[in-house]
Design a protein around this motif. Structure first.
Motif, PDB file in Angstrom:
ATOM      1  N   MET A   1      27.672  56.273  33.635  1.00 25.98           N
ATOM      2  CA  MET A   1      27.711  54.860  33.924  1.00 25.98           C
ATOM      3  C   MET A   1      29.002  54.225  33.403  1.00 25.98           C
ATOM      4  SD  MET A   1      24.700  52.248  33.470  1.00 25.98           S
ATOM      5  CE  MET A   1      24.891  50.600  32.968  1.00 25.98           C
ATOM      6  N   TRP A   2      29.488  54.664  32.299  1.00 29.27           N
ATOM      7  CA  TRP A   2      30.708  54.097  31.717  1.00 29.27           C
ATOM      8  C   TRP A   2      31.953  54.857  32.125  1.00 29.27           C
ATOM      9  CZ3 TRP A   2      33.196  57.718  28.908  1.00 29.27           C
ATOM     10  CH2 TRP A   2      32.430  58.785  28.447  1.00 29.27           C
ATOM     11  N   ARG A   3      31.822  55.940  32.867  1.00 29.14           N
ATOM     12  CA  ARG A   3      33.002  56.765  33.164  1.00 29.14           C
ATOM     13  C   ARG A   3      33.973  56.091  34.122  1.00 29.14           C
ATOM     14  NH1 ARG A   3      30.847  61.394  37.184  1.00 29.14           N
ATOM     15  NH2 ARG A   3      29.362  60.073  38.258  1.00 29.14           N
ATOM     16  N   ILE A   4      33.507  55.323  35.086  1.00 28.88           N
ATOM     17  CA  ILE A   4      34.412  54.623  36.006  1.00 28.88           C
ATOM     18  C   ILE A   4      35.193  53.525  35.276  1.00 28.88           C
ATOM     19  CG2 ILE A   4      34.548  53.222  38.102  1.00 28.88           C
ATOM     20  CD1 ILE A   4      33.940  56.163  38.648  1.00 28.88           C
ATOM     21  N   PRO A   5      34.522  52.673  34.479  1.00 30.06           N
ATOM     22  CA  PRO A   5      35.314  51.662  33.764  1.00 30.06           C
ATOM     23  C   PRO A   5      36.332  52.253  32.785  1.00 30.06           C
ATOM     24  CG  PRO A   5      33.002  51.032  33.769  1.00 30.06           C
ATOM     25  CD  PRO A   5      33.080  52.421  34.340  1.00 30.06           C
ATOM     26  N   VAL A   6      35.997  53.353  32.134  1.00 29.16           N
ATOM     27  CA  VAL A   6      36.937  53.950  31.180  1.00 29.16           C
ATOM     28  C   VAL A   6      38.031  54.722  31.902  1.00 29.16           C
ATOM     29  CG1 VAL A   6      37.177  55.659  29.337  1.00 29.16           C
ATOM     30  CG2 VAL A   6      35.283  54.054  29.294  1.00 29.16           C
ATOM     31  N   GLY A   7      37.675  55.494  32.893  1.00 30.77           N
ATOM     32  CA  GLY A   7      38.650  56.345  33.568  1.00 30.77           C
ATOM     33  C   GLY A   7      39.569  55.619  34.526  1.00 30.77           C
ATOM     34  N   VAL A   8      39.080  54.546  35.142  1.00 31.99           N
ATOM     35  CA  VAL A   8      39.872  53.829  36.142  1.00 31.99           C
ATOM     36  C   VAL A   8      40.122  52.381  35.729  1.00 31.99           C
ATOM     37  CG1 VAL A   8      39.955  53.079  38.542  1.00 31.99           C
ATOM     38  CG2 VAL A   8      38.995  55.303  37.987  1.00 31.99           C
ATOM     39  N   GLY A   9      39.068  51.704  35.282  1.00 33.61           N
ATOM     40  CA  GLY A   9      39.169  50.276  34.978  1.00 33.61           C
ATOM     41  C   GLY A   9      40.082  49.957  33.817  1.00 33.61           C
ATOM     42  N   LEU A  10      39.958  50.679  32.736  1.00 33.42           N
ATOM     43  CA  LEU A  10      40.787  50.410  31.557  1.00 33.42           C
ATOM     44  C   LEU A  10      42.279  50.597  31.831  1.00 33.42           C
ATOM     45  CD1 LEU A  10      40.793  49.646  28.574  1.00 33.42           C
ATOM     46  CD2 LEU A  10      40.515  52.055  28.046  1.00 33.42           C
ATOM     47  N   PRO A  11      42.700  51.709  32.436  1.00 34.82           N
ATOM     48  CA  PRO A  11      44.129  51.820  32.763  1.00 34.82           C
ATOM     49  C   PRO A  11      44.600  50.765  33.763  1.00 34.82           C
ATOM     50  CG  PRO A  11      43.127  53.984  32.771  1.00 34.82           C
ATOM     51  CD  PRO A  11      42.013  52.985  32.653  1.00 34.82           C
ATOM     52  N   PHE A  12      43.768  50.416  34.734  1.00 39.47           N
ATOM     53  CA  PHE A  12      44.142  49.390  35.703  1.00 39.47           C
ATOM     54  C   PHE A  12      44.370  48.048  35.024  1.00 39.47           C
ATOM     55  CE2 PHE A  12      42.926  45.878  38.473  1.00 39.47           C
ATOM     56  CZ  PHE A  12      43.850  46.036  39.490  1.00 39.47           C
ATOM     57  N   VAL A  13      43.439  47.650  34.187  1.00 43.03           N
ATOM     58  CA  VAL A  13      43.571  46.372  33.484  1.00 43.03           C
ATOM     59  C   VAL A  13      44.774  46.400  32.554  1.00 43.03           C
ATOM     60  CG1 VAL A  13      42.470  44.898  31.750  1.00 43.03           C
ATOM     61  CG2 VAL A  13      41.154  45.754  33.687  1.00 43.03           C
ATOM     62  N   ALA A  14      44.962  47.502  31.858  1.00 45.66           N
ATOM     63  CA  ALA A  14      46.054  47.590  30.891  1.00 45.66           C
ATOM     64  C   ALA A  14      47.424  47.531  31.546  1.00 45.66           C
ATOM     65  CB  ALA A  14      45.928  48.876  30.078  1.00 45.66           C
ATOM     66  N   VAL A  15      47.542  48.069  32.739  1.00 49.74           N
ATOM     67  CA  VAL A  15      48.848  48.084  33.403  1.00 49.74           C
ATOM     68  C   VAL A  15      49.013  46.877  34.324  1.00 49.74           C
ATOM     69  CG1 VAL A  15      50.309  49.356  35.010  1.00 49.74           C
ATOM     70  CG2 VAL A  15      49.112  50.573  33.215  1.00 49.74           C
ATOM     71  N   ASP A  16      48.110  46.717  35.270  1.00 45.38           N
ATOM     72  CA  ASP A  16      48.308  45.694  36.300  1.00 45.38           C
ATOM     73  C   ASP A  16      48.055  44.275  35.827  1.00 45.38           C
ATOM     74  OD1 ASP A  16      49.066  47.582  38.092  1.00 45.38           O
ATOM     75  OD2 ASP A  16      47.122  47.746  39.055  1.00 45.38           O
ATOM     76  N   LEU A  17      47.072  44.081  34.978  1.00 42.07           N
ATOM     77  CA  LEU A  17      46.760  42.726  34.565  1.00 42.07           C
ATOM     78  C   LEU A  17      47.496  42.295  33.294  1.00 42.07           C
ATOM     79  CD1 LEU A  17      42.943  42.641  35.358  1.00 42.07           C
ATOM     80  CD2 LEU A  17      44.869  41.982  36.795  1.00 42.07           C
ATOM     81  N   ALA A  18      47.928  43.244  32.483  1.00 43.98           N
ATOM     82  CA  ALA A  18      48.623  42.892  31.248  1.00 43.98           C
ATOM     83  C   ALA A  18      50.126  42.705  31.442  1.00 43.98           C
ATOM     84  CB  ALA A  18      48.373  43.960  30.188  1.00 43.98           C
ATOM     85  N   LEU A  19      50.684  43.240  32.504  1.00 47.75           N
ATOM     86  CA  LEU A  19      52.135  43.142  32.700  1.00 47.75           C
ATOM     87  C   LEU A  19      52.653  41.711  32.809  1.00 47.75           C
ATOM     88  CD1 LEU A  19      53.151  46.158  34.920  1.00 47.75           C
ATOM     89  CD2 LEU A  19      53.499  45.803  32.493  1.00 47.75           C
TER      90      LEU A  19
END
Length: 66
Positions: free
Chosen positions: A1-19
């Motif tokens: 259940m948490w694998r999609i948010p950790v594997g995809v969501g966290l890197p997406f937020v960290a790169v695309d939304l934090a830039l």
């Protein structure tokens, strides 16, 4: 259940939304501008996230390929 948010969501937020936020930060980290250091750091951290998902969840699943 948490694998999609950790594997995809966290890197997406960290790169695309934090830039956009990090683009306003001045200064350097190890001689690189902060935003460049952040991007290079997430090359490695994305692999760490995917490895964590594999080691903690997907490694124990049966082979679904055939």
């Amino acid at each position: 259940m948490w694998r999609i948010p950790v594997g995809v969501g966290l890197p997406f937020v960290a790169v695309d939304l934090a830039l956009p936020l990090l683009d306003r930060v001045g200064g350097t980290v190890l001689g690189f501008p902060t935003v460049v250091f952040w991007l290079f750091a997430w090359f490695v951290l994305t692999s760490v996230c995917l490895s964590a998902v594999w080691f903690l969840h997907d490694r124990h699943r049966a082979d679904e390929a055939g």
